[in-house]
Design an enzyme around this catalytic site. Structure first.
Site, PDB file in Angstrom:
ATOM      1  N   CYS A 108      12.247   2.965   0.958  1.00 44.61           N
ATOM      2  CA  CYS A 108      12.310   4.331   0.292  1.00 44.61           C
ATOM      3  C   CYS A 108      12.143   5.446   1.094  1.00 44.61           C
ATOM      4  O   CYS A 108      11.422   5.286   2.335  1.00 44.61           O
ATOM      5  CB  CYS A 108      11.441   4.058  -0.994  1.00 44.61           C
ATOM      6  N   HIS A 160       3.214   1.182  -2.124  1.00 41.81           N
ATOM      7  CA  HIS A 160       4.344   0.376  -1.737  1.00 41.81           C
ATOM      8  C   HIS A 160       3.993  -0.429  -0.555  1.00 41.81           C
ATOM      9  O   HIS A 160       3.052  -0.242   0.100  1.00 41.81           O
ATOM     10  CB  HIS A 160       5.490   1.420  -1.051  1.00 41.81           C
ATOM     11  N   CYS A 191       8.224   5.641   2.128  1.00 41.52           N
ATOM     12  CA  CYS A 191       8.033   4.633   3.200  1.00 41.52           C
ATOM     13  C   CYS A 191       8.487   4.947   4.613  1.00 41.52           C
ATOM     14  O   CYS A 191       7.858   4.668   5.561  1.00 41.52           O
ATOM     15  CB  CYS A 191       8.621   3.226   2.732  1.00 41.52           C
ATOM     16  N   GLU A 207       5.211  -1.514   2.527  1.00 39.01           N
ATOM     17  CA  GLU A 207       5.288  -0.930   3.883  1.00 39.01           C
ATOM     18  C   GLU A 207       3.995   0.122   3.970  1.00 39.01           C
ATOM     19  O   GLU A 207       3.484  -0.088   5.055  1.00 39.01           O
ATOM     20  CB  GLU A 207       6.551   0.012   4.149  1.00 39.01           C
TER      21      GLU A 207
END
Length: 158
Positions: free
Chosen positions: A85, A55, A88, A57
């Site tokens: 999310c 992801h 993250c 991040e």
């Protein structure tokens, strides 16, 4: 509350758009800033790397930590194109930046098929009753490593 820098947010948003259009992954971008300088950039690479943890991040945090030689991002700001999310969010709390600025909300993400609400719900369900059951094994054996950590005098706390 501290105001974010619009240019940094635009950078994260543009990163999300450009890499999504290049077919790298979903429409998510993030940057880490320290003392007015971008020290980490990340964009979603889940499908291009076949990595569910890739992801934006997470990648931006990894890059920033490597650049500053620390597992902590104190004194840093994180700009992300979307509200993080659960995975993250956990990484953000472990990295400890000073503040997070985000563009889209998790509701916006759910409307285009990125619905993380079920993960938040799963966290409150007993492990055996989750959609992916979690079964404890060899607790006494596993505790030995924790006990050794607790007694280790030269450990680095985090």
């Amino acid at each position: 509350m501290k105001n974010g820098n619009e240019d940094f947010m635009k950078e994260a948003i543009q990163l999300s758009f450009n890499k999504m259009m290049e077919g790298k992954g979903g429409p998510f971008g993030a940057i880490v800033v320290k003392d007015g300088e971008i020290i980490g950039r990340g964009y979603n690479q889940v499908t291009s790397k076949n990595d569910p943890t890739a992801h934006a991040e997470i990648i931006a945090i990894r890059e920033a930590c490597k650049k500053i030689g620390s597992f902590q991002l104190e004194g840093c700001e994180l700009y992300t194109s979307c509200e993080p999310c659960p995975m993250c969010l956990g990484a953000i709390y472990w990295a400890r930046p000073d503040i997070v600025f985000y563009g889209n909300t998790k509701k916006d993400a759910a409307q285009i098929g990125f619905d993380d609400d079920f993960i938040y719900q799963e966290l409150s369900i007993p492990p055996l009753e989750r959609k992916i059951p979690m079964v404890q094994m060899l607790h006494k054996d596993a505790l030995k490593a924790f006990q050794a950590w607790n007694e280790k005098e030269d450990k680095i706390q985090y």
